[in-house]
Design a protein around this motif. Structure first.
Motif, PDB file in Angstrom:
ATOM      1  N   ASP B  13     -12.216  66.481 -43.545  1.00  0.00           N
ATOM      2  CA  ASP B  13     -12.102  65.688 -42.616  1.00  0.00           C
ATOM      3  C   ASP B  13     -11.206  64.860 -42.125  1.00  0.00           C
ATOM      4  OD1 ASP B  13     -15.119  66.059 -42.713  1.00  0.00           O
ATOM      5  OD2 ASP B  13     -15.606  64.191 -43.702  1.00  0.00           O
ATOM      6  N   ASN B  29     -10.021  62.102 -39.289  1.00  0.00           N
ATOM      7  CA  ASN B  29      -9.851  63.237 -37.916  1.00  0.00           C
ATOM      8  C   ASN B  29     -11.104  62.583 -37.199  1.00  0.00           C
ATOM      9  OD1 ASN B  29      -9.767  64.864 -35.918  1.00  0.00           O
ATOM     10  ND2 ASN B  29     -10.664  66.667 -36.716  1.00  0.00           N
ATOM     11  N   ASP B  30     -10.983  61.424 -36.666  1.00  0.00           N
ATOM     12  CA  ASP B  30     -11.879  60.591 -35.610  1.00  0.00           C
ATOM     13  C   ASP B  30     -11.130  59.735 -34.787  1.00  0.00           C
ATOM     14  OD1 ASP B  30     -13.819  59.334 -34.422  1.00  0.00           O
ATOM     15  OD2 ASP B  30     -15.011  58.904 -36.434  1.00  0.00           O
ATOM     16  N   ARG B  31     -10.871  60.076 -33.689  1.00  0.00           N
ATOM     17  CA  ARG B  31     -10.011  59.449 -32.702  1.00  0.00           C
ATOM     18  C   ARG B  31     -10.629  57.973 -32.183  1.00  0.00           C
ATOM     19  NH1 ARG B  31     -11.306  60.229 -27.483  1.00  0.00           N
ATOM     20  NH2 ARG B  31     -12.629  62.115 -27.060  1.00  0.00           N
ATOM     21  N   ARG B  32     -11.694  57.603 -32.646  1.00  0.00           N
ATOM     22  CA  ARG B  32     -12.527  56.381 -32.264  1.00  0.00           C
ATOM     23  C   ARG B  32     -11.483  55.232 -32.931  1.00  0.00           C
ATOM     24  NH1 ARG B  32     -18.461  56.864 -33.971  1.00  0.00           N
ATOM     25  NH2 ARG B  32     -17.529  58.086 -35.769  1.00  0.00           N
ATOM     26  N   GLY B 113     -22.211  56.097 -35.392  1.00  0.00           N
ATOM     27  CA  GLY B 113     -22.198  57.187 -34.152  1.00  0.00           C
ATOM     28  C   GLY B 113     -21.652  58.444 -35.036  1.00  0.00           C
ATOM     29  N   THR B 114     -21.050  59.236 -34.427  1.00  0.00           N
ATOM     30  CA  THR B 114     -20.416  60.658 -34.711  1.00  0.00           C
ATOM     31  C   THR B 114     -18.857  60.590 -34.511  1.00  0.00           C
ATOM     32  OG1 THR B 114     -22.530  61.685 -33.870  1.00  0.00           O
ATOM     33  CG2 THR B 114     -20.672  63.201 -34.343  1.00  0.00           C
ATOM     34  N   ALA B 115     -18.144  61.160 -35.285  1.00  0.00           N
ATOM     35  CA  ALA B 115     -16.802  61.568 -35.331  1.00  0.00           C
ATOM     36  C   ALA B 115     -16.264  62.087 -33.832  1.00  0.00           C
ATOM     37  CB  ALA B 115     -16.278  62.307 -36.629  1.00  0.00           C
ATOM     38  N   GLU B 116     -15.221  61.820 -33.477  1.00  0.00           N
ATOM     39  CA  GLU B 116     -14.604  62.385 -32.392  1.00  0.00           C
ATOM     40  C   GLU B 116     -13.427  62.817 -32.465  1.00  0.00           C
ATOM     41  OE1 GLU B 116     -14.682  59.691 -28.876  1.00  0.00           O
ATOM     42  OE2 GLU B 116     -16.869  59.044 -29.014  1.00  0.00           O
ATOM     43  N   PRO B 117     -13.274  64.353 -32.953  1.00  0.00           N
ATOM     44  CA  PRO B 117     -11.994  64.862 -33.583  1.00  0.00           C
ATOM     45  C   PRO B 117     -10.777  64.526 -32.351  1.00  0.00           C
ATOM     46  CG  PRO B 117     -13.851  66.326 -33.641  1.00  0.00           C
ATOM     47  CD  PRO B 117     -14.430  65.142 -32.919  1.00  0.00           C
ATOM     48  N   TYR B 118      -9.687  64.531 -32.966  1.00  0.00           N
ATOM     49  CA  TYR B 118      -8.362  64.493 -32.240  1.00  0.00           C
ATOM     50  C   TYR B 118      -8.063  65.789 -31.631  1.00  0.00           C
ATOM     51  CZ  TYR B 118      -6.909  59.929 -34.436  1.00  0.00           C
ATOM     52  OH  TYR B 118      -6.854  58.719 -35.008  1.00  0.00           O
ATOM     53  N   GLN B 119      -7.468  65.748 -30.631  1.00  0.00           N
ATOM     54  CA  GLN B 119      -6.792  67.173 -30.208  1.00  0.00           C
ATOM     55  C   GLN B 119      -5.590  67.202 -31.329  1.00  0.00           C
ATOM     56  OE1 GLN B 119      -7.354  69.037 -27.632  1.00  0.00           O
ATOM     57  NE2 GLN B 119      -8.909  67.701 -27.055  1.00  0.00           N
TER      58      GLN B 119
END
Lengths: 134, 134
Positions: B13, B29-32, B113-119
């Motif tokens: 993660d 790894n969560d851009r939020r 909510g749900t993780a939003e991966p980075y570029q």
């Protein structure tokens, strides 16, 4: 020098447990989880890193003894520790006894459902047991 | 003596940021939310108070420099710090940059909510900026 005054919401939501070297130790009035709050008696501090290095070390020590007392009294499976402060900005540290299957497990306690106040006698007994275990 | 191995879920993660004196510093790894994880390189530790007093002091110092670097890089309004471990038992500390109106504000980030991966390039840049600010 500003005098330390406990935040009004923290005062309203908690019972006194003990006064330590740095912190006021309080019990959250929510019987869903045995939940302590440590409040460093330093006015105008918001983040852990705002404390002096000596105060940070003192706080670390007091977090340790409070967590060990909470674990000894409750026999809990896991301790959750956090300094959030998104709602109450006065620096304070949560120390919570958690167990598989408790309210909201394995999620965090903050924002979960509605507080269930103690019977005053139950809060007094738990606060005393924790104070004795420090 | 048991060798320290980073927990598999934490490894999956997060991205590596830096190796400090005690901890492996990682970026979730969560851009939020800009979200760091400190993992003391001590095997078989679960609670903060399981660490030796010296390691606790080291961790407090490393939490401070990581939080200050995160605040300097992001300009965030509030730092959230927590050691929970209800799901991943290997001792680790979350350090998260929060702002009014961010995802889930003012509630906690865990379980929201749900993780939003980075570029990958964005994660690499943020990790480098934080490493440079330590």
């Amino acid at each position: 020098m500003t005098t330390f005054v406990l935040d009004g919401k923290l005062a309203a939501d908690t019972f006194a447990v003990a006064t330590l070297g740095l912190c006021d130790l309080r019990l959250m009035n929510d019987r869903r989880w045995p939940w302590l709050i440590l409040v460093p008696q330093r006015p105008d501090k918001v983040e852990l890193h705002d404390l002096t290095p000596l105060d940070q070390t003192m706080l670390t020590f007091e977090m340790g003894i409070a967590a060990q007392a909470l674990k000894a009294v409750t026999g809990c499976e896991k301790i959750n520790i956090a300094a959030l402060g998104n709602i109450v900005r006065q620096l304070h540290v949560h120390i919570i006894a958690r167990n598989t299957g408790d309210a909201g497990w394995p999620g965090p306690v903050w924002g979960y459902g509605t507080a269930e106040p103690y019977q005053p006698e139950d809060a007094r007994k738990l606060a005393l047991a924790i104070s004795n275990a420090l």
